[in-house]
Scaffold this active site. Structure first.
Site, mmCIF file in Angstrom:
data_model
loop_
_atom_site.group_PDB
_atom_site.id
_atom_site.type_symbol
_atom_site.label_atom_id
_atom_site.label_comp_id
_atom_site.label_asym_id
_atom_site.label_seq_id
_atom_site.Cartn_x
_atom_site.Cartn_y
_atom_site.Cartn_z
ATOM 1 N N GLY A 42 0.812 -1.210 0.000
ATOM 2 C CA GLY A 42 0.000 0.000 0.000
ATOM 3 C C GLY A 42 0.843 1.255 0.000
ATOM 4 N N GLY B 271 -1.260 9.181 -6.903
ATOM 5 C CA GLY B 271 -0.272 8.116 -6.784
ATOM 6 C C GLY B 271 1.089 8.455 -7.343
ATOM 7 N N GLU C 136 -2.198 6.603 -2.706
ATOM 8 C CA GLU C 136 -3.360 7.137 -1.973
ATOM 9 C C GLU C 136 -4.304 7.805 -2.969
ATOM 10 N N PRO C 137 -5.557 7.984 -2.550
ATOM 11 C CA PRO C 137 -6.565 8.460 -3.506
ATOM 12 C C PRO C 137 -6.233 9.810 -4.129
ATOM 13 N N GLU D 160 2.927 1.297 -11.154
ATOM 14 C CA GLU D 160 4.409 1.277 -11.006
ATOM 15 C C GLU D 160 5.035 2.483 -11.697
ATOM 16 N N TRP E 259 -6.289 1.542 -5.017
ATOM 17 C CA TRP E 259 -5.795 0.760 -6.155
ATOM 18 C C TRP E 259 -4.765 -0.273 -5.717
HETATM 19 P P1 TGC Z 1 13.045 11.396 -5.101
HETATM 20 O O1 TGC Z 1 13.662 12.602 -4.485
HETATM 21 O O2 TGC Z 1 13.331 11.138 -6.527
HETATM 22 O O3 TGC Z 1 13.442 10.098 -4.285
HETATM 23 C C1 TGC Z 1 13.313 10.025 -2.901
HETATM 24 C C2 TGC Z 1 14.366 9.056 -2.420
HETATM 25 O O4 TGC Z 1 14.145 7.783 -3.048
HETATM 26 C C3 TGC Z 1 15.271 7.407 -3.842
HETATM 27 N N1 TGC Z 1 14.734 6.793 -5.065
HETATM 28 C C4 TGC Z 1 14.942 5.537 -5.420
HETATM 29 N N2 TGC Z 1 15.658 4.565 -4.857
HETATM 30 C C5 TGC Z 1 15.686 3.379 -5.476
HETATM 31 N N3 TGC Z 1 14.997 3.115 -6.594
HETATM 32 C C6 TGC Z 1 14.244 4.063 -7.185
HETATM 33 N N4 TGC Z 1 13.556 3.800 -8.291
HETATM 34 C C7 TGC Z 1 14.208 5.349 -6.605
HETATM 35 N N5 TGC Z 1 13.582 6.503 -6.919
HETATM 36 C C8 TGC Z 1 13.939 7.372 -5.970
HETATM 37 C C9 TGC Z 1 16.010 8.696 -4.112
HETATM 38 O O5 TGC Z 1 17.364 8.458 -4.365
HETATM 39 C C10 TGC Z 1 15.772 9.439 -2.827
HETATM 40 O O6 TGC Z 1 16.646 8.890 -1.863
HETATM 41 P P2 TGC Z 1 17.269 9.804 -0.703
HETATM 42 O O7 TGC Z 1 18.114 8.848 0.067
HETATM 43 O O8 TGC Z 1 18.039 10.878 -1.422
HETATM 44 O O9 TGC Z 1 16.112 10.353 0.071
HETATM 45 O O10 TGC Z 1 11.477 11.459 -4.846
HETATM 46 P P3 TGC Z 1 10.384 12.353 -5.511
HETATM 47 O O11 TGC Z 1 9.362 12.616 -4.460
HETATM 48 O O12 TGC Z 1 11.005 13.504 -6.249
HETATM 49 O O13 TGC Z 1 9.674 11.366 -6.566
HETATM 50 C C11 TGC Z 1 10.263 10.948 -7.703
HETATM 51 C C12 TGC Z 1 9.280 10.039 -8.511
HETATM 52 C C13 TGC Z 1 8.192 10.889 -9.160
HETATM 53 C C14 TGC Z 1 10.108 9.365 -9.584
HETATM 54 C C15 TGC Z 1 8.630 8.998 -7.566
HETATM 55 O O14 TGC Z 1 7.750 9.609 -6.674
HETATM 56 C C16 TGC Z 1 7.858 7.938 -8.330
HETATM 57 O O15 TGC Z 1 8.437 6.952 -8.721
HETATM 58 N N6 TGC Z 1 6.509 8.118 -8.527
HETATM 59 C C17 TGC Z 1 5.677 7.084 -9.106
HETATM 60 C C18 TGC Z 1 5.002 6.322 -7.988
HETATM 61 C C19 TGC Z 1 4.797 4.879 -8.324
HETATM 62 O O16 TGC Z 1 5.406 4.306 -9.206
HETATM 63 N N7 TGC Z 1 3.922 4.251 -7.576
HETATM 64 C C20 TGC Z 1 3.708 2.847 -7.717
HETATM 65 C C21 TGC Z 1 2.855 2.325 -6.588
HETATM 66 S S1 TGC Z 1 2.964 0.577 -6.404
HETATM 67 C C22 TGC Z 1 2.171 -0.040 -7.723
HETATM 68 O O17 TGC Z 1 1.751 0.625 -8.609
HETATM 69 C C23 TGC Z 1 2.072 -1.513 -7.731
HETATM 70 S S2 TGC Z 1 1.207 -2.161 -9.072
HETATM 71 C C24 TGC Z 1 1.817 -3.726 -8.935
HETATM 72 C C25 TGC Z 1 1.164 -4.701 -9.800
HETATM 73 O O18 TGC Z 1 -0.055 -4.940 -9.673
HETATM 74 O O19 TGC Z 1 1.916 -5.316 -10.585
HETATM 75 P P1 FAD Z 2 -2.120 10.502 -10.875
HETATM 76 O O1 FAD Z 2 -0.840 10.487 -10.117
HETATM 77 O O2 FAD Z 2 -3.209 11.344 -10.400
HETATM 78 O O3 FAD Z 2 -1.773 10.880 -12.400
HETATM 79 C C1 FAD Z 2 -2.780 11.351 -13.318
HETATM 80 C C2 FAD Z 2 -2.109 11.756 -14.627
HETATM 81 O O4 FAD Z 2 -1.233 12.845 -14.381
HETATM 82 C C3 FAD Z 2 -1.254 10.659 -15.254
HETATM 83 O O5 FAD Z 2 -1.413 10.677 -16.648
HETATM 84 C C4 FAD Z 2 0.162 11.067 -14.898
HETATM 85 O O6 FAD Z 2 1.135 10.584 -15.809
HETATM 86 C C5 FAD Z 2 0.035 12.585 -14.967
HETATM 87 N N1 FAD Z 2 1.077 13.273 -14.216
HETATM 88 C C6 FAD Z 2 1.433 13.062 -12.932
HETATM 89 N N2 FAD Z 2 2.419 13.905 -12.582
HETATM 90 C C7 FAD Z 2 2.690 14.678 -13.672
HETATM 91 C C8 FAD Z 2 3.618 15.705 -13.956
HETATM 92 N N3 FAD Z 2 4.468 16.174 -13.050
HETATM 93 N N4 FAD Z 2 3.617 16.260 -15.199
HETATM 94 C C9 FAD Z 2 2.764 15.811 -16.136
HETATM 95 N N5 FAD Z 2 1.865 14.822 -15.929
HETATM 96 C C10 FAD Z 2 1.839 14.261 -14.720
HETATM 97 N N6 FAD Z 2 -0.509 1.260 -6.071
HETATM 98 C C11 FAD Z 2 0.019 0.686 -4.963
HETATM 99 O O7 FAD Z 2 0.556 1.349 -4.102
HETATM 100 N N7 FAD Z 2 -0.025 -0.677 -4.816
HETATM 101 C C12 FAD Z 2 -0.597 -1.487 -5.726
HETATM 102 O O8 FAD Z 2 -0.599 -2.711 -5.554
HETATM 103 C C13 FAD Z 2 -1.193 -0.907 -6.876
HETATM 104 N N8 FAD Z 2 -1.843 -1.681 -7.785
HETATM 105 C C14 FAD Z 2 -2.539 -1.088 -8.802
HETATM 106 C C15 FAD Z 2 -3.351 -1.860 -9.630
HETATM 107 C C16 FAD Z 2 -4.101 -1.275 -10.638
HETATM 108 C C17 FAD Z 2 -5.023 -2.099 -11.468
HETATM 109 C C18 FAD Z 2 -3.986 0.126 -10.866
HETATM 110 C C19 FAD Z 2 -4.757 0.788 -11.968
HETATM 111 C C20 FAD Z 2 -3.169 0.899 -10.057
HETATM 112 C C21 FAD Z 2 -2.463 0.310 -9.010
HETATM 113 N N9 FAD Z 2 -1.705 1.067 -8.117
HETATM 114 C C22 FAD Z 2 -1.120 0.500 -7.018
HETATM 115 C C23 FAD Z 2 -1.699 2.508 -8.234
HETATM 116 C C24 FAD Z 2 -0.767 3.069 -9.316
HETATM 117 O O9 FAD Z 2 0.554 2.972 -8.928
HETATM 118 C C25 FAD Z 2 -1.202 4.503 -9.601
HETATM 119 O O10 FAD Z 2 -2.434 4.446 -10.278
HETATM 120 C C26 FAD Z 2 -0.176 5.261 -10.407
HETATM 121 O O11 FAD Z 2 1.003 5.445 -9.675
HETATM 122 C C27 FAD Z 2 -0.725 6.642 -10.842
HETATM 123 O O12 FAD Z 2 -1.296 7.308 -9.765
HETATM 124 P P2 FAD Z 2 -2.779 7.919 -9.902
HETATM 125 O O13 FAD Z 2 -3.665 6.847 -10.403
HETATM 126 O O14 FAD Z 2 -3.127 8.550 -8.634
HETATM 127 O O15 FAD Z 2 -2.664 8.997 -11.055
#
Ligand code: TGC
Ligand code: FAD
Length: 394
Positions: A141, A148, A144-145, A374, A173
């Site tokens: 987790g 993400g 958040e809503p 991701e 999600w």
């Molecule tokens: P930022 O300043 O870039 O980073 C904060 C700290 O984290 C470190 N870091 C990483 N370390 C390892 N691997 C990575 N990929 C890392 N990215 C960042 C970074 O070095 C820093 O460390 P420190 O020690 O200096 O504090 O953080 P930011 O707030 O500027 O955010 C950057 C950004 C936008 C890239 C990050 O927030 C991001 O990746 N956003 C996307 C969120 C995301 O991918 N959420 C996924 C949720 S889980 C999910 O979707 C599961 S679906 C699974 C499934 O069903 O298959």
């Molecule tokens: P938002 O962050 O609100 O993004 C909306 C749009 O804005 C996107 O097009 C994005 O690219 C764009 N955007 C964002 N920032 C910028 C920027 N700076 N400039 C321009 N455009 C921007 N999360 C978990 O933690 N755990 C899970 O297991 C997990 N499973 C998932 C399973 C499914 C089926 C789905 C659909 C999602 C899941 N997620 C999970 C959540 C997922 O990681 C998020 O949906 C994703 O990170 C995007 O967040 P959001 O949906 O809030 O979209």
């Protein structure tokens, strides 16, 4: 002049450059084992699961028995396989359906990996063997809503209450959320972001199935709510402090998606190719037309390049040379390629392409989630942009 002679195919559209020939013996065994599971157990049921929005929970024991949960970890009942093998597991599972790769991604990279990397030995012993068998399923987790893409803005909070913690907030999600025995929940604390293992049934913790999905219908996705959930000290992962902890888990999972999405693309391409070889229009099979061959060749080009990239990234990881921004490039590329291929294949099937009796529409709809979770395509483009400019433009 006589027309060119048809010689029959001599190269595989789904592995045009012979990338799999680069695999070692153990890697091939892993690939073939998972492929068998998918062919025998997944493909016969997955269309029905997707149509009826049913997560095929009955597959969990078989996945556990094959050692596919936590396959990269060493010890605690895990197989200790390399990054390429993990990629192959993801690819073969997603050739069946993204839902199964999601199950394994979350369990392996987002739950078992952080327990192994950031947990105490007591936490490892308690959770990892049971999770490797599939007796315990986890969820992750972070999202958040309210947004993400920017997890640093998380509002879920854990405050200290004596030796315990009290958790408040919500997550959205969350893959496996409604079926999980344990949720790894990331929360703000006075010390920074920390991860907590929250067991199903904890007072104040509820998980609700997200309804009305048109994507990943064979996956269980949930919303998690925490209302004054009291947690013992041993629920906190002691070595995880700061956002880098959850983001580093994403690096593992994203490499799996880089491989996995290509499995979905392979399935779509194989189906469309077979269809075009048989479908006779205007007196000849579709494959005899230049337009269709060009479309097939374009897909083969994009898939082959993506496969080489995925293997390259896994090999870099095995050598300890992989930068997170390189993973961003791979995740973004594979999702883009797979989505484009799935849409093109859907079109080549004509009207039949909108039926779940064919795989293309199912994969196409699933991939809309895969390109979003991701980290969205935009987030990964900005991660690559940051890496080459030094400027964070998020
Ligand atoms: P930022 O300043 O870039 O980073 C904060 C700290 O984290 C470190 N870091 C990483 N370390 C390892 N691997 C990575 N990929 C890392 N990215 C960042 C970074 O070095 C820093 O460390 P420190 O020690 O200096 O504090 O953080 P930011 O707030 O500027 O955010 C950057 C950004 C936008 C890239 C990050 O927030 C991001 O990746 N956003 C996307 C969120 C995301 O991918 N959420 C996924 C949720 S889980 C999910 O979707 C599961 S679906 C699974 C499934 O069903 O298959
Ligand atoms: P938002 O962050 O609100 O993004 C909306 C749009 O804005 C996107 O097009 C994005 O690219 C764009 N955007 C964002 N920032 C910028 C920027 N700076 N400039 C321009 N455009 C921007 N999360 C978990 O933690 N755990 C899970 O297991 C997990 N499973 C998932 C399973 C499914 C089926 C789905 C659909 C999602 C899941 N997620 C999970 C959540 C997922 O990681 C998020 O949906 C994703 O990170 C995007 O967040 P959001 O949906 O809030 O979209």
């Amino acid at each position: 002049m006589s027309p060119p002679v048809d010689r029959g195919p001599n190269l595989d559209a789904t592995d045009f450059l012979g990338v799999d020939a680069e695999l070692g013996a153990e890697e091939r065994t892993v690939r073939d084992t998972v492929a068998r599971l998918v062919n025998e157990r997944v493909l016969p049921i997955i269309g029905e699961c997707f149509e009826s929005a049913r997560f095929p929970q009955e597959l969990i024991p078989a996945i556990g028995q094959l050692g596919l949960f936590g396959s990269s970890l060493r010890g605690h009942g895990c197989a200790g396989l390399n990054a390429t093998s993990y990629g192959l597991i993801c690819r073969e599972l997603e050739r069946g359906d993204s839902a199964l790769r999601s199950l394994v991604s979350v369990q392996s990279s987002l739950c078992m990996h952080p327990i192994d990397a950031f947990g105490s030995e007591a936490q490892r012993q308690r959770w990892l063997p049971a999770m490797a068998r599939g007796d315990v399923i986890g969820c992750f987790g972070l999202t958040e809503p309210h947004g993400g893409s920017d997890p640093a803005s998380m509002r879920t909070i854990a405050r200290r209450a004596g030796a315990d913690w009290v958790l408040n907030g919500s997550k959205m999600w969350i893959t496996n959320g409604p079926i999980a025995h344990v949720a790894l929940v990331w929360a703000q604390t006075d010390e920074g972001v920390r991860g907590f293992l929250v067991e199903r049934g904890s007072r104040g913790f509820t998980a609700q199935e997200v309804q009305h999905k048109f994507s990943l219908r064979a996956s269980s996705t949930g919303a998690l709510f925490f209302d004054e959930v009291r947690l013992p000290p041993e629920s906190m992962l002691p070595q995880a402090l700061g956002l880098a902890a959850p983001l580093s888990c994403l690096s593992h999972a994203r490499l799996g998606i880089c491989w996995g999405a290509l499995g979905a693309a392979q399935a779509c391409l194989a189906e469309a190719l077979a269809h075009c070889a048989e479908r006779v229009l205007f007196g000849r099979a579709l494959v005899h037309t230049q337009a269709v061959q060009i479309r097939l060749a374009e897909m083969v080009r994009a898939l082959a390049a993506a496969q080489l990239l995925a293997l390259h990234l896994a090999r870099r990881k095995e050598r300890g040379e992989l930068d997170p921004a390189q993973i961003s490039l791979g995740k973004w590329n594979s999702c883009r390629v797979a989505l484009d291929i799935a849409r093109e294949c859907r079109d080549l099937l004509g009207g039949a392409g909108i039926s779940v009796e064919h795989v293309a529409i199912r994969h196409l709809l699933n991939l809309e989630s895969v390109v979003t979770y991701e980290g969205t395509q935009t987030i990964h483009q900005l991660a690559v942009g940051r890496a080459v400019t030094g400027v964070a433009a998020f």
